[in-house]
Scaffold this motif. Structure first.
Motif, PDB file in Angstrom:
ATOM      1  N   ASN A   5       7.608  -8.787   0.980  1.00  0.00           N
ATOM      2  CA  ASN A   5       6.702  -9.083   0.018  1.00  0.00           C
ATOM      3  C   ASN A   5       5.668  -7.712  -0.820  1.00  0.00           C
ATOM      4  N   LEU A   6       6.112  -7.223  -1.764  1.00  0.00           N
ATOM      5  CA  LEU A   6       5.065  -5.859  -1.762  1.00  0.00           C
ATOM      6  C   LEU A   6       3.507  -6.608  -2.583  1.00  0.00           C
ATOM      7  N   ASN A   7       3.564  -8.245  -3.227  1.00  0.00           N
ATOM      8  CA  ASN A   7       1.857  -8.350  -3.386  1.00  0.00           C
ATOM      9  C   ASN A   7       1.308  -7.787  -1.537  1.00  0.00           C
ATOM     10  N   GLY A   8       2.036  -7.820  -0.906  1.00  0.00           N
ATOM     11  CA  GLY A   8       1.232  -8.015   0.441  1.00  0.00           C
ATOM     12  C   GLY A   8       1.136  -6.825   1.053  1.00  0.00           C
ATOM     13  N   PRO A   9       0.495  -4.758   0.052  1.00  0.00           N
ATOM     14  CA  PRO A   9       0.999  -4.046   0.933  1.00  0.00           C
ATOM     15  C   PRO A   9       0.539  -3.860   2.616  1.00  0.00           C
ATOM     16  N   GLU A  10      -0.928  -4.282   2.525  1.00  0.00           N
ATOM     17  CA  GLU A  10      -1.415  -3.957   3.770  1.00  0.00           C
ATOM     18  C   GLU A  10      -0.893  -4.200   5.457  1.00  0.00           C
ATOM     19  N   LYS A  11      -0.067  -5.085   4.851  1.00  0.00           N
ATOM     20  CA  LYS A  11       0.657  -6.407   6.042  1.00  0.00           C
ATOM     21  C   LYS A  11       2.289  -5.961   6.123  1.00  0.00           C
ATOM     22  N   LEU A  12       3.088  -4.644   5.353  1.00  0.00           N
ATOM     23  CA  LEU A  12       3.414  -3.906   5.648  1.00  0.00           C
ATOM     24  C   LEU A  12       4.360  -4.032   7.338  1.00  0.00           C
ATOM     25  N   PRO A  13       5.967  -4.808   7.617  1.00  0.00           N
ATOM     26  CA  PRO A  13       6.498  -5.326   8.739  1.00  0.00           C
ATOM     27  C   PRO A  13       6.396  -3.550   9.717  1.00  0.00           C
ATOM     28  N   ILE A  14       6.571  -2.384   8.855  1.00  0.00           N
ATOM     29  CA  ILE A  14       7.160  -1.188   9.683  1.00  0.00           C
ATOM     30  C   ILE A  14       6.618  -0.224   9.235  1.00  0.00           C
ATOM     31  N   ARG A  40      -2.211  -2.184  -9.055  1.00  0.00           N
ATOM     32  CA  ARG A  40      -1.489  -2.411  -8.093  1.00  0.00           C
ATOM     33  C   ARG A  40      -0.436  -1.345  -7.327  1.00  0.00           C
ATOM     34  N   SER A  41       0.406  -1.723  -8.720  1.00  0.00           N
ATOM     35  CA  SER A  41       1.388  -0.689  -8.240  1.00  0.00           C
ATOM     36  C   SER A  41       1.122   0.578  -7.137  1.00  0.00           C
ATOM     37  N   HIS A  42       0.444   1.831  -7.444  1.00  0.00           N
ATOM     38  CA  HIS A  42      -0.274   2.630  -7.152  1.00  0.00           C
ATOM     39  C   HIS A  42      -1.213   1.957  -4.808  1.00  0.00           C
ATOM     40  N   MET A  43      -1.195   0.977  -5.236  1.00  0.00           N
ATOM     41  CA  MET A  43      -1.890   0.571  -3.977  1.00  0.00           C
ATOM     42  C   MET A  43      -0.596   0.413  -2.895  1.00  0.00           C
ATOM     43  N   ILE A  44       0.839  -0.796  -3.539  1.00  0.00           N
ATOM     44  CA  ILE A  44       1.750  -1.202  -3.217  1.00  0.00           C
ATOM     45  C   ILE A  44       2.861   0.518  -2.505  1.00  0.00           C
ATOM     46  N   LEU A  45       2.220   1.777  -3.404  1.00  0.00           N
ATOM     47  CA  LEU A  45       3.116   3.156  -3.724  1.00  0.00           C
ATOM     48  C   LEU A  45       1.948   4.116  -1.766  1.00  0.00           C
ATOM     49  N   ASP A  46       0.635   3.564  -1.327  1.00  0.00           N
ATOM     50  CA  ASP A  46      -0.155   4.124  -0.934  1.00  0.00           C
ATOM     51  C   ASP A  46       0.326   3.412   0.487  1.00  0.00           C
ATOM     52  N   GLY A  47       0.611   2.032   0.277  1.00  0.00           N
ATOM     53  CA  GLY A  47       0.832   1.669   1.792  1.00  0.00           C
ATOM     54  C   GLY A  47       2.289   1.835   2.084  1.00  0.00           C
ATOM     55  N   LEU A  48       3.317   1.761   1.067  1.00  0.00           N
ATOM     56  CA  LEU A  48       4.520   2.545   1.622  1.00  0.00           C
ATOM     57  C   LEU A  48       4.597   3.672   2.542  1.00  0.00           C
ATOM     58  N   ALA A  49       3.430   4.774   1.846  1.00  0.00           N
ATOM     59  CA  ALA A  49       3.412   6.437   2.208  1.00  0.00           C
ATOM     60  C   ALA A  49       3.082   6.068   3.372  1.00  0.00           C
ATOM     61  N   LYS A  50       1.658   4.825   3.992  1.00  0.00           N
ATOM     62  CA  LYS A  50       1.220   5.291   5.213  1.00  0.00           C
ATOM     63  C   LYS A  50       2.903   4.577   7.012  1.00  0.00           C
ATOM     64  N   CYS A  51       3.502   3.934   6.068  1.00  0.00           N
ATOM     65  CA  CYS A  51       4.572   3.507   6.531  1.00  0.00           C
ATOM     66  C   CYS A  51       5.829   4.147   7.276  1.00  0.00           C
ATOM     67  N   GLU A 109       7.626   5.589 -11.719  1.00  0.00           N
ATOM     68  CA  GLU A 109       6.917   3.887 -10.829  1.00  0.00           C
ATOM     69  C   GLU A 109       5.913   4.968 -10.761  1.00  0.00           C
ATOM     70  N   THR A 110       6.085   6.483 -10.894  1.00  0.00           N
ATOM     71  CA  THR A 110       4.192   7.138  -9.759  1.00  0.00           C
ATOM     72  C   THR A 110       3.866   7.757 -11.268  1.00  0.00           C
ATOM     73  N   GLN A 111       3.759   7.424 -12.429  1.00  0.00           N
ATOM     74  CA  GLN A 111       3.011   8.061 -12.901  1.00  0.00           C
ATOM     75  C   GLN A 111       1.399   7.793 -12.929  1.00  0.00           C
ATOM     76  N   GLY A 112       0.781   8.456 -12.334  1.00  0.00           N
ATOM     77  CA  GLY A 112      -0.618   9.195 -12.336  1.00  0.00           C
ATOM     78  C   GLY A 112      -0.875   8.610 -11.271  1.00  0.00           C
ATOM     79  N   TRP A 113       0.015   8.327 -10.002  1.00  0.00           N
ATOM     80  CA  TRP A 113      -0.382   7.896  -8.209  1.00  0.00           C
ATOM     81  C   TRP A 113      -0.544   8.992  -7.989  1.00  0.00           C
TER      82      TRP A 113
END
Length: 88
Positions: free
Chosen positions: A6-15, A34-45, A58-62
């Motif tokens: 669930n992308l609403n919890g980027p701090e809890k990504l399972p991988i 919020r989408s920038h926070m999600i992208l940051d979380g995905l990048a960390k993974c 989807e990455t405009q301004g990120w």
């Protein structure tokens, strides 16, 4: 390994240390902050050298120092740099 999340919890990504992450046609439904926070979380993974593929709009301004935009302009992809430690 495949993981759903669930992308609403980027701090809890399972991988961690993912080779590839695909996130297409979902982020426009979130506010840009919020989408920038999600992208940051995905990048960390991603593992160093890992690839994140996202939709063109989807990455405009990120901006994130952990990743570098791919040279291939046919796809909107980012590669995690080996020395990256922090986002933003």
């Amino acid at each position: 390994c495949f993981a759903y999340h669930n992308l609403n919890g980027p701090e809890k990504l399972p991988i961690n240390n993912a080779d590839v992450i695909f996130c297409l046609n979902v982020l426009p439904y979130f506010r840009s902050d919020r989408s920038h926070m999600i992208l940051d979380g995905l990048a960390k993974c991603l593992k160093p050298g890992g690839l994140m593929v996202v939709g063109h709009s989807e990455t405009q301004g990120w901006v994130n120092r952990m990743v570098t935009r791919s040279d291939d302009r046919e796809v909107n992809a980012y590669i995690k740099t080996a020395s990256a430690q922090a986002g933003g």
